[in-house]
Design a protein around this motif. Structure first.
Motif, PDB file in Angstrom:
ATOM      1  N   ALA A 164       0.858  -1.191   0.000  1.00  0.00           N
ATOM      2  CA  ALA A 164       0.000   0.000   0.000  1.00  0.00           C
ATOM      3  C   ALA A 164       0.890   1.236   0.000  1.00  0.00           C
ATOM      4  CB  ALA A 164      -0.905  -0.004   1.223  1.00  0.00           C
ATOM      5  N   ILE A 165       0.737   2.065  -1.016  1.00  0.00           N
ATOM      6  CA  ILE A 165       1.618   3.230  -1.170  1.00  0.00           C
ATOM      7  C   ILE A 165       0.789   4.489  -1.435  1.00  0.00           C
ATOM      8  CG2 ILE A 165       3.500   4.250  -2.535  1.00  0.00           C
ATOM      9  CD1 ILE A 165       4.480   1.432  -3.151  1.00  0.00           C
ATOM     10  N   ASP A 166       1.159   5.577  -0.735  1.00  0.00           N
ATOM     11  CA  ASP A 166       0.556   6.895  -0.985  1.00  0.00           C
ATOM     12  C   ASP A 166       1.174   7.475  -2.249  1.00  0.00           C
ATOM     13  OD1 ASP A 166      -0.683   6.654   1.443  1.00  0.00           O
ATOM     14  OD2 ASP A 166       0.703   7.989   2.503  1.00  0.00           O
ATOM     15  N   ARG A 167       0.336   7.876  -3.182  1.00  0.00           N
ATOM     16  CA  ARG A 167       0.834   8.562  -4.385  1.00  0.00           C
ATOM     17  C   ARG A 167      -0.028   9.779  -4.624  1.00  0.00           C
ATOM     18  NH1 ARG A 167       5.771   6.222  -5.555  1.00  0.00           N
ATOM     19  NH2 ARG A 167       5.579   4.006  -6.062  1.00  0.00           N
ATOM     20  N   PRO A 168       0.494  10.780  -5.329  1.00  0.00           N
ATOM     21  CA  PRO A 168      -0.336  11.929  -5.672  1.00  0.00           C
ATOM     22  C   PRO A 168      -1.514  11.484  -6.540  1.00  0.00           C
ATOM     23  CG  PRO A 168       1.968  12.310  -6.276  1.00  0.00           C
ATOM     24  CD  PRO A 168       1.859  10.891  -5.862  1.00  0.00           C
ATOM     25  N   GLN A 169      -2.646  12.146  -6.362  1.00  0.00           N
ATOM     26  CA  GLN A 169      -3.816  11.820  -7.204  1.00  0.00           C
ATOM     27  C   GLN A 169      -3.587  12.352  -8.619  1.00  0.00           C
ATOM     28  OE1 GLN A 169      -6.522  14.129  -8.335  1.00  0.00           O
ATOM     29  NE2 GLN A 169      -7.427  12.387  -9.411  1.00  0.00           N
ATOM     30  N   GLN A 170      -2.835  13.428  -8.691  1.00  0.00           N
ATOM     31  CA  GLN A 170      -2.593  14.057  -9.987  1.00  0.00           C
ATOM     32  C   GLN A 170      -1.173  14.617 -10.026  1.00  0.00           C
ATOM     33  OE1 GLN A 170      -5.972  16.647 -10.894  1.00  0.00           O
ATOM     34  NE2 GLN A 170      -4.693  17.666 -12.422  1.00  0.00           N
ATOM     35  N   ILE A 171      -0.522  14.490 -11.181  1.00  0.00           N
ATOM     36  CA  ILE A 171       0.806  15.088 -11.335  1.00  0.00           C
ATOM     37  C   ILE A 171       0.909  15.796 -12.675  1.00  0.00           C
ATOM     38  CG2 ILE A 171       2.038  13.411  -9.884  1.00  0.00           C
ATOM     39  CD1 ILE A 171       2.953  12.029 -12.437  1.00  0.00           C
ATOM     40  N   ARG A 172       1.790  16.765 -12.700  1.00  0.00           N
ATOM     41  CA  ARG A 172       2.174  17.364 -13.989  1.00  0.00           C
ATOM     42  C   ARG A 172       3.625  16.981 -14.235  1.00  0.00           C
ATOM     43  NH1 ARG A 172       0.385  23.247 -14.835  1.00  0.00           N
ATOM     44  NH2 ARG A 172      -1.541  22.074 -15.184  1.00  0.00           N
ATOM     45  N   LEU A 173       3.858  16.428 -15.428  1.00  0.00           N
ATOM     46  CA  LEU A 173       5.176  15.881 -15.747  1.00  0.00           C
ATOM     47  C   LEU A 173       5.793  16.614 -16.934  1.00  0.00           C
ATOM     48  CD1 LEU A 173       6.875  13.336 -14.773  1.00  0.00           C
ATOM     49  CD2 LEU A 173       6.050  12.225 -16.860  1.00  0.00           C
ATOM     50  N   HIS A 174       7.056  17.014 -16.761  1.00  0.00           N
ATOM     51  CA  HIS A 174       7.873  17.513 -17.878  1.00  0.00           C
ATOM     52  C   HIS A 174       8.803  16.385 -18.289  1.00  0.00           C
ATOM     53  CE1 HIS A 174       7.802  22.183 -17.281  1.00  0.00           C
ATOM     54  NE2 HIS A 174       6.601  21.679 -17.487  1.00  0.00           N
ATOM     55  N   TYR A 175       8.976  16.168 -19.574  1.00  0.00           N
ATOM     56  CA  TYR A 175       9.899  15.122 -20.030  1.00  0.00           C
ATOM     57  C   TYR A 175      10.229  15.302 -21.504  1.00  0.00           C
ATOM     58  CZ  TYR A 175       5.598  12.935 -21.943  1.00  0.00           C
ATOM     59  OH  TYR A 175       4.427  12.684 -22.628  1.00  0.00           O
ATOM     60  N   LEU A 176      11.158  14.500 -21.985  1.00  0.00           N
ATOM     61  CA  LEU A 176      11.471  14.455 -23.410  1.00  0.00           C
ATOM     62  C   LEU A 176      10.885  13.173 -23.978  1.00  0.00           C
ATOM     63  CD1 LEU A 176      15.259  15.486 -23.289  1.00  0.00           C
ATOM     64  CD2 LEU A 176      13.288  16.968 -23.754  1.00  0.00           C
ATOM     65  N   ASP A 177      10.383  13.229 -25.202  1.00  0.00           N
ATOM     66  CA  ASP A 177       9.920  11.997 -25.845  1.00  0.00           C
ATOM     67  C   ASP A 177      11.084  11.349 -26.604  1.00  0.00           C
ATOM     68  OD1 ASP A 177      10.211  13.323 -28.286  1.00  0.00           O
ATOM     69  OD2 ASP A 177       8.070  13.756 -28.482  1.00  0.00           O
ATOM     70  N   GLU A 178      10.816  10.246 -27.309  1.00  0.00           N
ATOM     71  CA  GLU A 178      11.899   9.487 -27.950  1.00  0.00           C
ATOM     72  C   GLU A 178      12.554  10.246 -29.113  1.00  0.00           C
ATOM     73  OE1 GLU A 178       8.731   8.837 -27.941  1.00  0.00           O
ATOM     74  OE2 GLU A 178       8.027   7.898 -29.791  1.00  0.00           O
ATOM     75  N   ASN A 179      11.942  11.370 -29.510  1.00  0.00           N
ATOM     76  CA  ASN A 179      12.562  12.203 -30.539  1.00  0.00           C
ATOM     77  C   ASN A 179      13.295  13.408 -29.940  1.00  0.00           C
ATOM     78  OD1 ASN A 179      11.592  10.636 -32.797  1.00  0.00           O
ATOM     79  ND2 ASN A 179       9.567  11.416 -32.282  1.00  0.00           N
ATOM     80  N   GLY A 180      13.330  13.451 -28.618  1.00  0.00           N
ATOM     81  CA  GLY A 180      14.019  14.547 -27.945  1.00  0.00           C
ATOM     82  C   GLY A 180      13.181  15.799 -27.815  1.00  0.00           C
ATOM     83  N   HIS A 181      11.905  15.695 -28.111  1.00  0.00           N
ATOM     84  CA  HIS A 181      11.020  16.855 -28.005  1.00  0.00           C
ATOM     85  C   HIS A 181      10.483  17.003 -26.586  1.00  0.00           C
ATOM     86  CE1 HIS A 181      10.259  16.100 -32.534  1.00  0.00           C
ATOM     87  NE2 HIS A 181      11.266  16.951 -32.374  1.00  0.00           N
ATOM     88  N   GLU A 182      10.438  18.254 -26.135  1.00  0.00           N
ATOM     89  CA  GLU A 182       9.918  18.507 -24.787  1.00  0.00           C
ATOM     90  C   GLU A 182       8.415  18.288 -24.747  1.00  0.00           C
ATOM     91  OE1 GLU A 182      11.075  21.882 -22.512  1.00  0.00           O
ATOM     92  OE2 GLU A 182      13.020  21.987 -23.519  1.00  0.00           O
ATOM     93  N   GLN A 183       7.985  17.643 -23.687  1.00  0.00           N
ATOM     94  CA  GLN A 183       6.567  17.354 -23.507  1.00  0.00           C
ATOM     95  C   GLN A 183       6.157  17.743 -22.096  1.00  0.00           C
ATOM     96  OE1 GLN A 183       4.632  16.178 -25.898  1.00  0.00           O
ATOM     97  NE2 GLN A 183       6.132  15.440 -27.384  1.00  0.00           N
ATOM     98  N   GLU A 184       4.896  18.112 -21.963  1.00  0.00           N
ATOM     99  CA  GLU A 184       4.345  18.335 -20.636  1.00  0.00           C
ATOM    100  C   GLU A 184       2.967  17.695 -20.617  1.00  0.00           C
ATOM    101  OE1 GLU A 184       4.471  22.260 -18.346  1.00  0.00           O
ATOM    102  OE2 GLU A 184       2.354  22.037 -18.830  1.00  0.00           O
ATOM    103  N   GLY A 185       2.676  16.972 -19.553  1.00  0.00           N
ATOM    104  CA  GLY A 185       1.371  16.327 -19.485  1.00  0.00           C
ATOM    105  C   GLY A 185       0.842  16.275 -18.072  1.00  0.00           C
ATOM    106  N   ASP A 186      -0.480  16.278 -17.957  1.00  0.00           N
ATOM    107  CA  ASP A 186      -1.140  16.080 -16.664  1.00  0.00           C
ATOM    108  C   ASP A 186      -1.673  14.661 -16.608  1.00  0.00           C
ATOM    109  OD1 ASP A 186      -0.848  18.647 -15.478  1.00  0.00           O
ATOM    110  OD2 ASP A 186      -2.309  19.418 -16.924  1.00  0.00           O
ATOM    111  N   PHE A 187      -1.400  13.993 -15.513  1.00  0.00           N
ATOM    112  CA  PHE A 187      -1.805  12.590 -15.369  1.00  0.00           C
ATOM    113  C   PHE A 187      -2.491  12.412 -14.025  1.00  0.00           C
ATOM    114  CE2 PHE A 187       1.920  12.884 -18.056  1.00  0.00           C
ATOM    115  CZ  PHE A 187       1.544  12.147 -19.167  1.00  0.00           C
ATOM    116  N   ALA A 188      -3.567  11.599 -14.019  1.00  0.00           N
ATOM    117  CA  ALA A 188      -4.328  11.406 -12.784  1.00  0.00           C
ATOM    118  C   ALA A 188      -4.490   9.928 -12.482  1.00  0.00           C
ATOM    119  CB  ALA A 188      -5.696  12.077 -12.910  1.00  0.00           C
ATOM    120  N   ASP A 189      -4.814   9.650 -11.223  1.00  0.00           N
ATOM    121  CA  ASP A 189      -5.199   8.309 -10.770  1.00  0.00           C
ATOM    122  C   ASP A 189      -4.147   7.253 -11.141  1.00  0.00           C
ATOM    123  OD1 ASP A 189      -7.563   9.454  -9.697  1.00  0.00           O
ATOM    124  OD2 ASP A 189      -8.424   9.478 -11.708  1.00  0.00           O
ATOM    125  N   LEU A 190      -4.564   6.174 -11.852  1.00  0.00           N
ATOM    126  CA  LEU A 190      -3.623   5.082 -12.139  1.00  0.00           C
ATOM    127  C   LEU A 190      -2.405   5.585 -12.919  1.00  0.00           C
ATOM    128  CD1 LEU A 190      -2.914   2.059 -12.008  1.00  0.00           C
ATOM    129  CD2 LEU A 190      -4.137   1.780 -14.179  1.00  0.00           C
TER     130      LEU A 190
END
Ligand code: NI
Length: 174
Positions: A99-125
């Motif tokens: 059993a682990i506490d995790r944020p319900q929602q996160i905003r993530l900055h990352y690079l994709d496989e082409n090296g392009h900057e991405q930002e996304g909001d992710f919730a729940d699972l």
């Protein structure tokens, strides 16, 4: 280039405990690694796989949370909202869920496989899987979320499961 299934590192492997280094160049070798990680994730029925789990200490992970495979490179969580407690497993830590506490929602900055900057909001699972893979990049495993009093018991279960898996492998190769 054909993606190949990579050897999954399991509890006890030092690669799982190292802090991974950022990727400075995203080229054919990195894309090949990503393809092979995706194949490995699917072959093992996982929803996520981090590079340390295949012995590569670089900040890369792959996830498939129902929308096809996504590669995430050099990720940073820039926002967390809420908290949800739920049971979680890990391909590298078989035989237990924690059993682990995790944020319900996160905003993530990352690079994709082409090296392009991405930002996304992710919730729940999705937020949970991403937070789990981020832990791998820091050398952290689900057992580290267990309170210290219960941890030895949980680790014992993992080691017992690994023993059974090793014995099965030996049986199958005979
Ligand atoms: Ni994991």
């Amino acid at each position: 280039m054909i993606a190949t299934k990579l050897k999954l590192r399991v509890y006890g492997d030092p690669c799982l405990r190292r802090k991974s280094a950022p990727v400075s160049n995203i080229g054919p070798a990195e894309r090949m690694l990503i393809s092979s990680m995706i194949k490995t994730m699917y072959d093992d029925d996982g929803v996520g796989l981090a590079a340390p789990q295949v012995g590569i200490n670089q900040t890369i992970f792959v996830v498939d949370i129902g929308e096809g495979p996504v590669a995430v490179i050099n990720p940073k969580i820039v926002k967390k909202i809420g908290k949800v407690t739920q049971n979680e497993g890990c391909l590298s830590v078989p035989g237990v869920t924690v059993a682990i506490d995790r944020p319900q929602q996160i905003r993530l900055h990352y690079l994709d496989e082409n090296g392009h900057e991405q930002e996304g909001d992710f919730a729940d699972l999705k937020a949970r899987v991403i937070a789990h893979e981020m832990d791998h990049l820091d050398g952290k495993l689900i057992v580290d979320h267990v309170n210290p009093a219960d941890r030895p018991k949980v680790i014992q279960k993992v080691e017992a499961k690994l023993k059974v898996m090793t014995n099965d492998k030996i049986q199958n190769s005979k």
